[in-house]
Design a protein around this motif. Structure first.
Motif, short mmCIF file in Angstrom:
data_model
loop_
_atom_site.label_atom_id
_atom_site.label_comp_id
_atom_site.label_asym_id
_atom_site.label_seq_id
_atom_site.Cartn_x
_atom_site.Cartn_y
_atom_site.Cartn_z
N GLU A 199 -104.56 30.83 -2.81
CA GLU A 199 -104.84 29.46 -2.42
C GLU A 199 -106.29 29.08 -2.68
OE1 GLU A 199 -101.94 27.84 -2.15
OE2 GLU A 199 -102.41 26.98 -0.19
N ALA A 200 -107.19 29.99 -2.35
CA ALA A 200 -108.62 29.66 -2.50
C ALA A 200 -108.96 29.41 -3.97
CB ALA A 200 -109.47 30.79 -1.94
N VAL A 255 -109.37 25.80 -5.43
CA VAL A 255 -110.53 24.94 -5.25
C VAL A 255 -111.43 24.92 -6.48
CG1 VAL A 255 -112.52 24.48 -3.80
CG2 VAL A 255 -110.36 25.19 -2.77
N TYR A 313 -109.60 23.14 -9.28
CA TYR A 313 -109.55 21.71 -9.02
C TYR A 313 -110.84 21.04 -9.47
CZ TYR A 313 -109.77 17.53 -6.10
OH TYR A 313 -109.92 16.26 -5.65
N PHE A 314 -111.97 21.65 -9.14
CA PHE A 314 -113.24 21.04 -9.54
C PHE A 314 -113.47 21.17 -11.04
CE2 PHE A 314 -114.09 21.15 -5.02
CZ PHE A 314 -114.67 19.91 -4.85
N GLY A 340 -111.23 18.39 -12.34
CA GLY A 340 -111.59 17.05 -11.86
C GLY A 340 -113.01 16.65 -12.19
N VAL A 353 -105.69 16.09 -9.16
CA VAL A 353 -104.96 15.91 -7.91
C VAL A 353 -103.52 16.38 -8.07
CG1 VAL A 353 -104.07 14.17 -6.32
CG2 VAL A 353 -106.42 14.06 -7.08
N LEU A 368 -103.50 20.07 -7.90
CA LEU A 368 -103.75 20.60 -6.56
C LEU A 368 -102.54 20.41 -5.66
CD1 LEU A 368 -106.09 21.91 -4.98
CD2 LEU A 368 -106.41 19.71 -3.91
N LEU A 369 -101.93 19.23 -5.73
CA LEU A 369 -100.81 18.97 -4.82
C LEU A 369 -99.62 19.85 -5.15
CD1 LEU A 369 -100.98 15.14 -4.26
CD2 LEU A 369 -101.75 16.99 -2.81
N LEU A 410 -100.56 23.33 -4.02
CA LEU A 410 -100.69 23.42 -2.57
C LEU A 410 -99.32 23.41 -1.91
CD1 LEU A 410 -103.26 23.72 -1.05
CD2 LEU A 410 -103.24 21.30 -0.55
N LEU A 449 -111.57 20.38 3.35
CA LEU A 449 -110.73 21.51 2.93
C LEU A 449 -110.30 22.33 4.13
CD1 LEU A 449 -112.60 22.69 -0.30
CD2 LEU A 449 -110.43 21.49 -0.15
N ILE A 486 -107.15 25.19 3.78
CA ILE A 486 -107.33 26.08 2.64
C ILE A 486 -107.88 27.41 3.15
CG2 ILE A 486 -108.61 26.38 0.47
CD1 ILE A 486 -106.73 24.17 0.13
N PRO A 487 -107.39 28.53 2.66
CA PRO A 487 -107.88 29.82 3.15
C PRO A 487 -109.40 29.96 3.02
CG PRO A 487 -105.96 30.16 1.82
CD PRO A 487 -106.28 28.71 1.71
N LEU A 488 -109.91 30.87 3.81
CA LEU A 488 -111.35 31.13 3.93
C LEU A 488 -112.06 30.02 4.70
CD1 LEU A 488 -112.20 32.67 0.43
CD2 LEU A 488 -111.58 33.83 2.54
N ALA A 511 -99.18 19.36 3.42
CA ALA A 511 -99.28 19.01 2.00
C ALA A 511 -99.57 17.53 1.83
CB ALA A 511 -97.98 19.39 1.28
N ALA A 558 -103.08 17.00 2.79
CA ALA A 558 -104.01 17.45 1.74
C ALA A 558 -104.26 16.34 0.74
CB ALA A 558 -103.42 18.67 1.04
N PHE A 559 -103.24 15.52 0.51
CA PHE A 559 -103.40 14.45 -0.47
C PHE A 559 -104.55 13.53 -0.11
CE2 PHE A 559 -102.41 10.10 -1.83
CZ PHE A 559 -102.47 10.29 -3.19
N VAL A 592 -107.97 15.24 -0.25
CA VAL A 592 -108.37 15.39 -1.64
C VAL A 592 -108.84 14.06 -2.22
CG1 VAL A 592 -107.40 15.78 -3.91
CG2 VAL A 592 -107.01 17.43 -2.11
N VAL A 601 -112.10 13.31 -4.30
CA VAL A 601 -112.09 12.67 -5.61
C VAL A 601 -113.11 11.54 -5.64
CG1 VAL A 601 -110.73 11.17 -7.11
CG2 VAL A 601 -109.72 13.25 -6.20
N PHE A 609 -115.69 12.67 -8.19
CA PHE A 609 -115.21 12.38 -9.54
C PHE A 609 -115.40 10.92 -9.93
CE2 PHE A 609 -111.86 15.89 -8.73
CZ PHE A 609 -112.87 16.82 -8.70
#
Lengths: 516, 521
Positions: free
Chosen positions: A156-157, A160, A163-164, A167, A179, A182-183, A186, B417, B422-424, B455, B458-459, B462, B466, B470
């Motif tokens: 999962e990590a 990230v 994604y960057f 993106g 996106v 990622l979705l 995820l 996140l 998200i893990p960690l 999920a 998360a959208f 995110v 963005v 971005f």
């Protein structure tokens, strides 16, 4: 076996390096690139030194390390590699420095394709290299993890940084693509999380693969858990019908990052099927095999047909990969030793072959400023080396005998034929289609009259040669002499098969005869 | 209790209650500081008030925190205090410690001098001359600090209350100052006052539900003590309608404070209108206090009845997760977005409650600590992004923040996140803790809804990333104002979010031990 924590070091060096590069002051781009390249090369050297100590036919997992991480959840920092994981790690650490070198001058300028007349905004160079280093740490981690929870964390990590990379450094539609990527990932990951949790609750409150192996699950539960894992991996791998994120991501991501996304990250999906789906849920895997094999064959053919129709080079290569991933999944779920060995080898070969293809496509895009097939023409006359590299990597993509993917594809088809004849026959169609999409692409871009915009193309620079030559050399070497890789892979494949309690059908072709 | 009814009681007849001052000290210190703060307002010159109030509040919270730690370490067998009205036990101390640390960090935001989040004089009408005169004179609002102390005191008492009347008093003590604090925003004062009125009216309404529920339960059990109610319910003493009605009404009051659907309507409006430091305080400490109280009520009072309330709680949890996640997708204001995210997280927490096991309790405790710091840090970031007219809370104004201020945007992205799990990050560890408890408790479908909601959630997290990273920055985009206190708050939030994600074991141990000792009865 010495007690040096090789795998932890292989994770720690790029992870620390990523932080270091990210924290460099602004304007030190050149230094950032050099540090990143130096560190990733160091990782590659370390990995090969480690691999030299790998005993073929030794213990299942080698270089093992186990430390308690979160005892409350029974989670361990447990690492170890078998043959399949080792070859995948080696492939990853070889590709990373080459990708860095390939994106040396264009990470900030071209996030892939810039529309005509639009100036690509300047982007942070050190950020790009820091993200790739972070990704490298997680790639090693995800293949080396022998604890399901730890695997999930890396799985999962990893999203990230990718994604960057898409993106932030991608083309005009980058944020949509990022996106979507990622979705999709995820959602798959979260379904897997339910399965991971359920596994924890059902099992002996530990996540160590070595202890989960003997789990006696209720068949119905096992089927659900298998599905949770499998869907996540099928999204990652990507299998039809869960593949639609890949062409979009591929169309937008910078070519360098694509090598890692398609070449390495997507392997996590197929690796996961082999390691987790089959070994944790052998009965459920057998139960699901007919459906999985069907979808794998559909992937092979569907990906190939769509690849023929693509007008964007990166999307085209992405669809070829969907077809190739179909082969890999087919090999895994054929559950014969040849099929699985072929699939495991294919993961490595595909990483190099598709990696080379994406890199050459990246070189073309940098020169032309467009990824459209019809933007090129007659490149061969102005840049023969570039065209040659394109041809070899393309031929590797269509599995020409003598190049690495042929061996693996052949093994997969033979292994599949022994158990599912019809599936093998249909999958073989994919090879025919591959000839169409590769050769037609080559013909349209490299042959014919030289297009006006192409006339000024420079041939491969020294830097680009340094990037592409080693990969092509590996492809040829593994094409003629796959034995070292197969020797490492075979024992772990046998172990997987014995977990699933499947043996080869008696009518199998003699194993030695399968290898050229 | 019924001894003094027959005759008019002489002073000596009412037995003096036995109060364990030592065990109640953290609450008493905070309330004491609040009272002293009121006196400071009355007797200290205006120019000195701020300089007196802030250290006083810090010292009070710190002393209470230290005392809580000492209580936690002294490892005596825990028991109820103040004649059974207050339970001082391991889970309560964990919750109180969390509330105090969060309040200390929240105080950093509220004490921020440069920003002027608060109206100079709350009584001056918006846009009136009195307001302008006050602003010109440089009047600074300092009643904030005693008000905040009262609220924090109430929050400490809320999860500790072992009978329903004490709990009701705590509910009011924590709510009334918050209603006031909500209306004190300096910018967009009408929105702020509207938020305060809404919060007050709906809050009062929910308090009435709570009280009515208490009355019904008293009617059933003849006592407002949670352990008595549990005992009576366990005996199957009849009077089911009273019992179930009481549970339902009480739950409405508690779920309102938590902001669970369908009692969540106030949250977005109040979070948006309130001054952001107050929003940060509410989103972290109030959530901890409210959920802590719920844990006590359901684990102590209604544990034997879980087959009755669990189906309803399933429904509420599913609805809360989905409503929070789905509606958040359409939000364009960062504060409203975080409010809906907080609703969704309330739903995730409820899955820990539905588990009704020690794992569920320890998971919930961990989740509360983890989420509190993450959300506090996120709101702290919101206070730092400013337009000339105040905070730039509209999402479109955040475009390109990653280019202008990569560190701040990076911190906010990390918080998002973490909320996405998200893990960690601490968010993942927390989710894993409550979800695994829920699966263990047979609530797998609930967990599947939970991950689907994650999920969806998360959208929109995110989407913010963005926008920040971005898209290209506006030429006249908002400025990032960095002040030491707010930056410290962000740094603390970030540090806790990382540590609880990477090395969560010590806190998990703490929560596990607390849960193992369970609430006292």
């Amino acid at each position: 076996m010495n007690d040096f924590p090789w795998l932890s070091v292989l994770i720690a060096v790029p992870a620390v390096g990523a932080l270091l590069v990210a924290l460099l002051p602004r304007g030190k781009d050149e230094l950032a690139k050099r540090v990143a390249l130096g560190l990733s090369s160091l990782v590659a050297v370390l990995a090969f030194v480690m691999a030299a100590g790998f005993e073929t036919g030794g213990a299942r997992h080698q270089f093992e390390e186990t430390y308690d991480w979160i005892p409350a959840f029974g989670v361990h920092w447990a690492l170890g590699v078998d043959g399949v994981a080792l070859t995948l790690i080696l492939m990853s650490v070889v590709l990373v420095p080459l990708v860095m070198l390939a994106s040396w001058n264009d990470a900030e300028r071209y996030g892939g394709v810039v529309a005509e007349g639009e100036r690509a905004p300047a982007r942070s160079v050190k950020g790009y290299f820091a993200l790739i280093l972070a990704l490298e740490a997680m790639m090693v981690g995800v293949f080396a993890a022998t604890d399901v929870f730890l695997f999930y964390v890396f799985f999962e990590a990893m999203l990230v940084p990718v994604y960057f990379l898409i993106g932030h450094y991608g083309g005009p539609q980058r944020s949509y693509a990022a996106v979507k990527f990622l979705l999709y990932s995820l959602l798959g990951g979260l379904l897997m999380l339910v399965a991971v949790i359920a596994l924890y609750v059902q099992g002996p409150n530990t996540f160590l693969m070595s202890e989960l192996g003997d789990l006696d699950l209720d068949p119905t539960v096992a089927k659900w858990l298998f599905l949770g894992f499998f869907v996540a991996f099928a999204i990652k791998a990507p299998m039809v019908p869960l593949h639609t994120w890949l062409p979009d991501a591929a169309g937008q991501a910078p070519a360098g990052a694509l090598v890692l996304i398609v070449g390495v990250l997507d392997k996590v999906g197929t690796y996961g099927m082999m390691r987790f789906c089959l070994e944790l849920f052998p009965e459920a895997s057998k139960w699901a095999t007919p459906v999985v094999v069907t979808f794998a064959v559909i992937s092979v053919i569907y990906g190939a047909i769509l690849a023929i129709g693509q007008v964007d080079l990166k999307r085209l290569v992405a669809y070829t990969s969907i077809s190739h991933f179909g082969f890999i999944v087919l090999g895994i779920f054929a559950m014969t030793s040849q099929g699985q060995a072929g699939a495991a080898l294919y993961m490595v070969n595909h990483g190099f072959a598709t990696g080379a293809l994406f890199l050459v496509v990246g070189f073309l895009i940098v020169r032309r400023g467009s990824a459209r097939v019809d933007a090129f023409g007659g490149v061969q006359k102005v840049a023969p080396l570039l065209a040659g590299a394109f041809l070899i990597s393309g031929l590797a993509g269509l599995s020409l005998p003598g190049l690495a993917p042929f061996v693996s594809e052949f093994l997969v088809i033979i292994g599949t034929f022994a158990r599912y004849e019809a599936a093998a026959v249909f999958a073989a169609l994919g090879i025919v289609l591959a000839a169409i999409y590769i050769l037609w692409m080559y013909q349209r871009t490299m042959n014919g009259p030289t297009a006006e915009a192409v006339a000024g193309f420079k041939d491969l620079s020294r830097r680009e040669l340094v990037v592409i030559a080693p990969i092509l050399a590996v492809i040829v070497a593994l094409g003629f002499f796959p034995k070292p890789a197969l020797d490492v892979i075979d024992p772990s494949v046998q172990q997987t098969l014995s977990r699933v309690q499947m043996s080869d059908p008696t009518t199998t072709v003699a194993e030695k005869g399968a290898r050229p | 209790m019924s001894a003094g009814v027959q005759v008019i009681a002489a002073p000596g007849d009412i037995p003096a209650p036995h109060i364990e001052y030592g065990q109640l000290a953290p609450m008493l210190i905070v309330f004491g500081v609040a009272v002293v703060g009121v006196l400071v307002e009355a007797f200290v010159g205006r120019s000195w008030r701020y300089r007196v109030q802030v250290p006083l509040a810090f010292a009070g919270l710190l002393a209470a925190l230290v005392w809580t730690l000492v209580l936690g370490l002294s490892e005596k067998p825990f028991h109820v205090a103040a004649m059974g009205a207050i339970g001082v036990d391991a889970p309560t101390l964990f919750l109180q410690g969390t509330i105090l640390v969060l309040a200390l960090v929240g105080l950093l935001l509220i004490a921020e001098r440069s920003a002027a989040h608060f109206a100079a004089q709350a009584s001056a009408l918006p846009g009136s001359e009195a307001e302008q005169a006050g602003a010109a004179a440089g009047i600074r609002q300092t009643e904030l600090f005693p008000l905040m102390m009262f609220a924090v005191g109430g929050m400490l008492l809320f999860p500790a209350a072992n009978d329903l009347l004490t709990m009701f008093v705590a509910l009011e003590v924590l709510s009334l100052p918050l209603y006031l604090l909500c209306g004190l925003a300096r910018r967009r004062r009408l929105l702020s006052q509207e938020a305060a009125v809404k919060y007050f009216l709906l809050g009062a309404f929910s308090s009435a539900f709570f009280l009515y529920g208490t009355a019904l339960l008293y009617g059933f059990a003849g006592s407002v003590r949670l352990s008595d109610i549990a005992e009576q319910a366990g005996q199957g003493a009849g009077g089911e309608p009273l019992l179930l009605g009481g549970i339902a009404l009480l739950s409405v009051g508690l779920l309102f404070k938590l902001g669970a659907a369908p009692f969540h309507m106030w949250k977005p409006d109040v979070y948006q209108g309130a001054p952001t430091p107050i929003t940060a305080l509410m989103a972290s400490t109030t959530l901890v206090a409210a959920f802590g109280a719920m844990l006590r009520v359901y684990y102590v009072g209604f544990e034997t009845l879980r087959w009755d309330w669990r189906p309803t709680m399933w429904g509420v949890a599913i609805l809360t997760m989905l409503v929070g996640a789905v509606i958040a997708v359409t939000q364009t204001d960062v504060k409203r977005l975080l409010a809906y995210s907080s609703i969704a997280h309330a739903g995730f927490l409820l899955t820990g409650l539905v588990a009704t096991s020690r794992e569920g309790l320890s998971g919930s405790l961990f989740y509360l600590a983890a989420y509190g710091f993450t959300t506090l840090g996120a709101f702290a970031v919101v206070t730092m992004v400013r337009d000339p007219g105040g905070e730039a809370a509209h999402l479109s104004r955040w475009a390109g923040l990653g280019k202008r201020s990569p560190l701040l945007a990076g911190a906010f992205a990390f918080f998002l996140l973490a909320m996405a799990g998200i893990p960690l990050t601490s968010g993942f560890t927390g989710k894993f803790a409550v979800f695994s408890a829920a699966v263990d408790g047979g609530a797998t479908p609930l967990v599947i809804v939970g991950v689907l909601a994650s999920a969806i959630a998360a959208f929109f997290y995110v989407r913010v990333i963005v926008v920040m990273f971005f898209s290209e920055p506006d030429a006249d985009g908002p400025a990032v104002v960095v002040s030491p206190t707010t930056a410290t708050a962000v740094a603390v939030g970030l540090a806790v979010t990382v540590v609880l994600g990477v090395l969560p074991q010590p806190v998990l141990d703490l929560a596990g031990e607390a849960a193992a000792q369970m609430f006292v009865r």
